[in-house]
Motif scaffolding. Sequence first.
Motif, PDB file in Angstrom:
ATOM      1  N   VAL A  45       0.838  -1.205   0.000  1.00 28.51           N
ATOM      2  CA  VAL A  45       0.000   0.000   0.000  1.00 28.51           C
ATOM      3  C   VAL A  45       0.873   1.254   0.000  1.00 28.51           C
ATOM      4  N   LEU A  46       1.938   1.252   0.790  1.00 27.62           N
ATOM      5  CA  LEU A  46       2.830   2.407   0.837  1.00 27.62           C
ATOM      6  C   LEU A  46       3.485   2.662  -0.525  1.00 27.62           C
ATOM      7  N   VAL A  47       3.885   1.593  -1.203  1.00 29.15           N
ATOM      8  CA  VAL A  47       4.478   1.739  -2.533  1.00 29.15           C
ATOM      9  C   VAL A  47       3.461   2.312  -3.508  1.00 29.15           C
ATOM     10  N   ILE A  48       2.229   1.821  -3.438  1.00 33.38           N
ATOM     11  CA  ILE A  48       1.171   2.303  -4.337  1.00 33.38           C
ATOM     12  C   ILE A  48       0.889   3.790  -4.104  1.00 33.38           C
ATOM     13  N   VAL A  49       0.782   4.170  -2.838  1.00 30.76           N
ATOM     14  CA  VAL A  49       0.506   5.573  -2.520  1.00 30.76           C
ATOM     15  C   VAL A  49       1.647   6.467  -2.998  1.00 30.76           C
ATOM     16  N   LEU A  50       2.885   6.017  -2.781  1.00 28.13           N
ATOM     17  CA  LEU A  50       4.048   6.799  -3.221  1.00 28.13           C
ATOM     18  C   LEU A  50       4.053   6.939  -4.744  1.00 28.13           C
ATOM     19  N   ALA A  51       3.721   5.863  -5.438  1.00 28.59           N
ATOM     20  CA  ALA A  51       3.677   5.910  -6.905  1.00 28.59           C
ATOM     21  C   ALA A  51       2.597   6.870  -7.387  1.00 28.59           C
TER      22      ALA A  51
END
Length: 248
Positions: A195-201
């Motif tokens: 989820v953190l990677v998705i939000v950052l992307a």
Amino acid sequence: MNYFSQTVAFLFDGANWASTSINPIPVRIGEQLWYTLLSLVITAIIAIPLGFYIGHTGRGRTIAVSVSGGARALPTLGVLTLLALLIGIGIGAPIISFVVLAIPSVLAGAYSGFESVDRRTIDAARAVGMTEWQIVTKVEIPLGLPLLIGGLRSATLQIVATATLAAYIGAGGLGTYIFLGLGNNDFSQALAGSVLVIVLAIVLEIVFSIVQRLVVPAGVRAGRSTSTRAGATRSRAVVGSPLQEGNK
């Protein structure tokens, strides 16, 4: 649903954001951004001048497309593992792997931006006495910048998503949560890392989309508006003028 609630609890647990945590989230986000930024800068230094040269002269395009296509086919995890074995554990192997991954997109954006410039515009620039360097810096780069930013935008998203693999060789990043979670059967932690990677992307995508709009030259934006109005007038003319319609 249980995994979802546990993931939310993990993300909003203040202990995971504190500097005293074993894997503080801000530190892992910072590592992810650092790998992305460093890889992107190195990629830009390599690919942008080469792309500008290809786009301006038209030389080497076939070779560049072939090499870029081959680089896209390379498995990043395999390249990362091989480099880690050759040069050792550290950030060197991940950075090289991410640069190899990002070069095709930036290279394509650089030479495509130059190729998108109308040849009549370049001929007009030469006709008024502009040097080749002036044509590149004052005509081709400004007009081709949106496509270059598009290439950087695509490369950034590829890097930020793939940078999770850095944790595979112990180099940190948000992939730490994913690999630790999978290794310990703590799937909520792995999901939280995803989820953190998705939000950052998504955040980076929004930033680059705004930048891509802002770098369009004002004259080009004005020309698009004029073309739209002129298009509406021409559409009316096809139907017929009021005088012609009255004579029918």
